[in-house]
Scaffold this active site. Structure first.
Site, PDB file in Angstrom:
ATOM      1  CB  THR A 129      -1.658   2.897  -5.999  1.00  0.00           C
ATOM      2  OG1 THR A 129      -1.643   1.652  -6.917  1.00  0.00           O
ATOM      3  CG2 THR A 129      -2.226   4.013  -7.304  1.00  0.00           C
ATOM      4  N   GLY A 130       0.951   0.940  -5.302  1.00  0.00           N
ATOM      5  CA  GLY A 130       1.337  -0.070  -4.549  1.00  0.00           C
ATOM      6  C   GLY A 130      -0.164  -0.857  -4.154  1.00  0.00           C
ATOM      7  CB  ILE A 131      -3.697  -0.426  -4.676  1.00  0.00           C
ATOM      8  CG1 ILE A 131      -3.708   0.763  -3.924  1.00  0.00           C
ATOM      9  CG2 ILE A 131      -4.971  -1.105  -4.880  1.00  0.00           C
ATOM     10  CD1 ILE A 131      -4.757   1.728  -4.067  1.00  0.00           C
ATOM     11  N   GLY A 132      -2.365  -2.258  -6.597  1.00  0.00           N
ATOM     12  CA  GLY A 132      -2.417  -3.605  -7.494  1.00  0.00           C
ATOM     13  C   GLY A 132      -1.379  -4.512  -6.928  1.00  0.00           C
TER      14      GLY A 132
ATOM     15  CG  HIS B 273       0.884  -5.641  15.896  1.00  0.00           C
ATOM     16  ND1 HIS B 273      -0.183  -4.720  16.198  1.00  0.00           N
ATOM     17  CD2 HIS B 273       1.884  -5.552  16.603  1.00  0.00           C
ATOM     18  CE1 HIS B 273       0.238  -4.128  17.419  1.00  0.00           C
ATOM     19  NE2 HIS B 273       1.400  -4.441  17.709  1.00  0.00           N
TER      20      HIS B 273
ATOM     21  CB  CYS C 224       2.719  -0.934  -8.913  1.00  0.00           C
ATOM     22  SG  CYS C 224       1.221  -0.932  -7.680  1.00  0.00           S
TER      23      CYS C 224
ATOM     24  CG  ASP D 268       3.900  -1.141 -12.375  1.00  0.00           C
ATOM     25  OD1 ASP D 268       4.465  -0.532 -11.889  1.00  0.00           O
ATOM     26  OD2 ASP D 268       2.493  -1.139 -12.693  1.00  0.00           O
ATOM     27  CG  HIS D 269       4.657   1.073 -16.337  1.00  0.00           C
ATOM     28  ND1 HIS D 269       3.922  -0.314 -16.402  1.00  0.00           N
ATOM     29  CD2 HIS D 269       3.895   1.973 -16.534  1.00  0.00           C
ATOM     30  CE1 HIS D 269       2.717  -0.005 -16.418  1.00  0.00           C
ATOM     31  NE2 HIS D 269       2.604   1.426 -16.392  1.00  0.00           N
TER      32      HIS D 269
ATOM     33  NE  ARG E 223      -2.017  -8.216  21.516  1.00  0.00           N
ATOM     34  CZ  ARG E 223      -0.895  -7.517  21.927  1.00  0.00           C
ATOM     35  NH1 ARG E 223       0.171  -8.075  22.648  1.00  0.00           N
ATOM     36  NH2 ARG E 223      -0.701  -6.206  21.664  1.00  0.00           N
ATOM     37  CG  HIS E 224       0.501  -9.614  17.604  1.00  0.00           C
ATOM     38  ND1 HIS E 224      -0.606  -8.721  17.350  1.00  0.00           N
ATOM     39  CD2 HIS E 224       1.452  -8.940  18.466  1.00  0.00           C
ATOM     40  CE1 HIS E 224      -0.372  -7.702  18.184  1.00  0.00           C
ATOM     41  NE2 HIS E 224       0.645  -7.925  19.014  1.00  0.00           N
TER      42      HIS E 224
END
Ligand code: RB5
Length: 144
Positions: free
Chosen positions: A70-73, A101, A68, A11-12, A135-136
């Site tokens: 924060t990268g969170i959205g 992993h 974005c 995004d912006h 295992r991963h």
């Protein structure tokens, strides 16, 4: 990293890093599909996240990168899409571990959180790190 195609979008709030990452990957002959945004004008990250994830799920791209503020959205949206395993990374250890992993197929970055050189280092390490399986794989299967 030959024959790698990366779908990338922001995004912006992630616009500058998107362009920097595209330039960086092009200099390494890695093909990028730029889904936008193409200006600094305010826009909605969920739409961009969905476009990048669809390119990964359709195998048009081998991996996806979303940026974005924060990268969170971006990571919240991407992880709602079945088949996407998105990892928000702010360090190179996590970039390697989320491939090894978690077999993360989408990388999320926060332009307002980390410096540009660190973002490029994270991208490089993430793209070259392989899933370890074993295992991963069982745990990834449980996610799916
Ligand atoms: C845009 O202002 C900002 O909310 C967005 O880039 C992102 O950080 C959302 O998670």
């Amino acid at each position: 990293m030959e024959n790698l195609t990366v779908a990338i979008g922001s995004d912006h709030g992630g616009f500058e890093y998107k362009n920097a990452i595209i330039e960086h990957l092009k200099s390494k002959n890695i093909k990028c599909i730029d889904v936008g945004t193409y200006t600094k004008e305010s826009c909605d990250y969920p739409k961009i996240a969905r476009e990048v994830c669809q390119k990964v799920l359709s195998n048009e791209a081998s991996k996806g990168i979303l940026i974005c503020g924060t990268g969170i959205g971006m990571s919240i949206v991407a992880n709602k899409i079945k088949g996407i395993r998105a990892a928000l990374c702010g360090d190179t250890f996590s970039a390697k571990a989320c491939r090894a992993h978690n077999n993360a197929n989408v990388l999320c970055l926060g332009q307002r959180v980390i410096g540009e050189q660190l973002a490029l280092d994270i991208v490089d390490i993430w793209l070259k790190s392989e899933f370890e399986g074993g295992r991963h794989q069982r745990r990834v299967d449980m996610i799916e």
